[in-house]
Design a protein around this motif. Sequence first.
Motif, PDB file in Angstrom:
ATOM      1  N   UNK A  16       0.851  -1.183   0.000  1.00 52.50           N
ATOM      2  CA  UNK A  16       0.000   0.000   0.000  1.00 52.50           C
ATOM      3  C   UNK A  16       0.892   1.240   0.000  1.00 52.50           C
ATOM      4  N   UNK A  17       1.075   1.826  -1.182  1.00 49.63           N
ATOM      5  CA  UNK A  17       2.018   2.930  -1.362  1.00 49.63           C
ATOM      6  C   UNK A  17       1.393   3.997  -2.249  1.00 49.63           C
ATOM      7  N   UNK A  18       1.787   5.240  -2.043  1.00 52.29           N
ATOM      8  CA  UNK A  18       1.399   6.333  -2.939  1.00 52.29           C
ATOM      9  C   UNK A  18       2.621   6.762  -3.747  1.00 52.29           C
ATOM     10  N   UNK A  19       2.393   7.007  -5.027  1.00 51.80           N
ATOM     11  CA  UNK A  19       3.462   7.442  -5.922  1.00 51.80           C
ATOM     12  C   UNK A  19       3.234   8.897  -6.322  1.00 51.80           C
ATOM     13  N   UNK A  20       4.281   9.683  -6.247  1.00 52.80           N
ATOM     14  CA  UNK A  20       4.241  11.044  -6.788  1.00 52.80           C
ATOM     15  C   UNK A  20       4.951  11.028  -8.120  1.00 52.80           C
ATOM     16  N   UNK A  21       4.271  11.468  -9.169  1.00 58.48           N
ATOM     17  CA  UNK A  21       4.861  11.456 -10.495  1.00 58.48           C
ATOM     18  C   UNK A  21       4.487  12.713 -11.257  1.00 58.48           C
ATOM     19  N   UNK A  22       5.151  12.885 -12.375  1.00 57.13           N
ATOM     20  CA  UNK A  22       4.859  14.011 -13.247  1.00 57.13           C
ATOM     21  C   UNK A  22       4.397  13.487 -14.592  1.00 57.13           C
ATOM     22  N   UNK A  23       3.268  14.029 -15.071  1.00 55.66           N
ATOM     23  CA  UNK A  23       2.730  13.663 -16.373  1.00 55.66           C
ATOM     24  C   UNK A  23       2.376  14.939 -17.111  1.00 55.66           C
ATOM     25  N   UNK A  24       2.964  15.090 -18.287  1.00 53.91           N
ATOM     26  CA  UNK A  24       2.754  16.297 -19.086  1.00 53.91           C
ATOM     27  C   UNK A  24       3.096  17.561 -18.302  1.00 53.91           C
ATOM     28  N   UNK A  25       4.159  17.467 -17.500  1.00 59.48           N
ATOM     29  CA  UNK A  25       4.626  18.635 -16.764  1.00 59.48           C
ATOM     30  C   UNK A  25       3.849  18.960 -15.515  1.00 59.48           C
ATOM     31  N   UNK A  26       2.893  18.104 -15.145  1.00 60.82           N
ATOM     32  CA  UNK A  26       2.056  18.364 -13.969  1.00 60.82           C
ATOM     33  C   UNK A  26       2.271  17.266 -12.925  1.00 60.82           C
ATOM     34  N   UNK A  27       2.139  17.658 -11.647  1.00 60.82           N
ATOM     35  CA  UNK A  27       2.265  16.695 -10.563  1.00 60.82           C
ATOM     36  C   UNK A  27       0.993  15.869 -10.434  1.00 60.82           C
ATOM     37  N   UNK A  28       1.174  14.611 -10.076  1.00 65.11           N
ATOM     38  CA  UNK A  28       0.040  13.716  -9.896  1.00 65.11           C
ATOM     39  C   UNK A  28       0.400  12.700  -8.807  1.00 65.11           C
ATOM     40  N   UNK A  29      -0.606  12.287  -8.044  1.00 63.89           N
ATOM     41  CA  UNK A  29      -0.416  11.248  -7.034  1.00 63.89           C
ATOM     42  C   UNK A  29      -1.296  10.050  -7.375  1.00 63.89           C
ATOM     43  N   UNK A  30      -0.704   8.866  -7.366  1.00 60.43           N
ATOM     44  CA  UNK A  30      -1.432   7.634  -7.616  1.00 60.43           C
ATOM     45  C   UNK A  30      -1.199   6.668  -6.465  1.00 60.43           C
ATOM     46  N   UNK A  31      -2.258   6.046  -5.988  1.00 55.60           N
ATOM     47  CA  UNK A  31      -2.136   5.043  -4.940  1.00 55.60           C
ATOM     48  C   UNK A  31      -2.163   3.653  -5.568  1.00 55.60           C
ATOM     49  N   UNK A  32      -1.729   2.659  -4.812  1.00 59.19           N
ATOM     50  CA  UNK A  32      -1.780   1.293  -5.328  1.00 59.19           C
ATOM     51  C   UNK A  32      -3.225   0.839  -5.510  1.00 59.19           C
ATOM     52  N   UNK A  33      -4.139   1.363  -4.707  1.00 59.80           N
ATOM     53  CA  UNK A  33      -5.557   1.048  -4.910  1.00 59.80           C
ATOM     54  C   UNK A  33      -6.025   1.528  -6.281  1.00 59.80           C
ATOM     55  N   UNK A  34      -5.636   2.743  -6.638  1.00 52.72           N
ATOM     56  CA  UNK A  34      -6.026   3.292  -7.934  1.00 52.72           C
ATOM     57  C   UNK A  34      -5.363   2.540  -9.077  1.00 52.72           C
ATOM     58  N   UNK A  35      -4.130   2.126  -8.884  1.00 46.88           N
ATOM     59  CA  UNK A  35      -3.388   1.455  -9.946  1.00 46.88           C
ATOM     60  C   UNK A  35      -3.835   0.021 -10.170  1.00 46.88           C
ATOM     61  N   UNK A  36      -4.103  -0.692  -9.059  1.00 47.68           N
ATOM     62  CA  UNK A  36      -4.311  -2.128  -9.156  1.00 47.68           C
ATOM     63  C   UNK A  36      -5.717  -2.604  -8.823  1.00 47.68           C
ATOM     64  N   UNK A  37      -6.497  -1.791  -8.142  1.00 49.51           N
ATOM     65  CA  UNK A  37      -7.814  -2.228  -7.709  1.00 49.51           C
ATOM     66  C   UNK A  37      -8.734  -2.571  -8.868  1.00 49.51           C
ATOM     67  N   UNK A  38      -9.201  -3.833  -8.949  1.00 49.46           N
ATOM     68  CA  UNK A  38     -10.117  -4.258  -9.996  1.00 49.46           C
ATOM     69  C   UNK A  38      -9.504  -4.295 -11.382  1.00 49.46           C
ATOM     70  N   UNK A  39      -8.181  -4.316 -11.483  1.00 49.12           N
ATOM     71  CA  UNK A  39      -7.516  -4.270 -12.784  1.00 49.12           C
ATOM     72  C   UNK A  39      -6.509  -5.415 -12.928  1.00 49.12           C
TER      73      UNK A  39
END
Length: 258
Positions: A16-39
């Motif tokens: 259970x981890x949160x990732x801070x990343x940059x996409x198209x020059x903008x900051x974004x936060x993704x959790x493992x729930x968002x990344x893997x839940x139901x996928x």
Amino acid sequence: MPDQTLTSHEGQTVPDVSFRLRRNGEWQTLTTDELFGGKNVIVFSLPGAFTPTCSSTHLPRYNELAPVFKQHGIDTIVCVSVNDPFVMEEWGRDQEAENVLLLPDGNGAFTEAMGMLVDKSDLNFGKRSWRYSMLVRDKKIEKMFLEPQKEGDPFEVSDADTMLEYLAPGAKPPEPIAILTRQGCSFCAKAKKMLDDAGLSYAEVPLPHTIRSKALGAIASAGTVPQVFVGGKLIGGSEQLEAWLRERGNGSGASARQ
């Protein structure tokens, strides 16, 4: 060789981890729930962005086979590396890896929780990830390919083709397609549109006029463009491409006279 014993985590849930990343020059936060839940998600982890094997083979092949993985039920392909968000964003741009989500694990939190954080101080890398891949279904690790624990940076089992063989035994990756073109060529534009309409990815090789005739003669024994190659085999110009697409069930019936 890693300084600790690395073990597979098949049957367990992802950390259970949160990732801070940059996409198209903008900051974004993704959790493992968002990344893997139901996928259904393929993850591959590697020592570092811009490093030789990672850039020449590991990432490019997953990016290339992404459409095949999607056909077999994969929602997302994720690349994890202990690098900062700016480096990972620039690496993705440099590699044109639009089919892979590059996740910067800058603090090593996910990698450490996976038990894959290793000391690569001998390379001046500090703590980095051991190379591995895994198939995750709804946060549960179904299969994990862990590189053998030996000296150097082994790359034997975490590759995209090994994962594809596990996911869909006997599935054939698409043959690579390349097309020789020149700027302003209407027949080249038609040929590219036929490939696009058929859903086939390809590498375009534009030939400057200074070497075009010699290159065409040497490579394709031809004097005009486009010239299309599939899996190392010359298909030919627009008409030949149209016939080839028709034979494999992708023909549009549209005329493409060369």
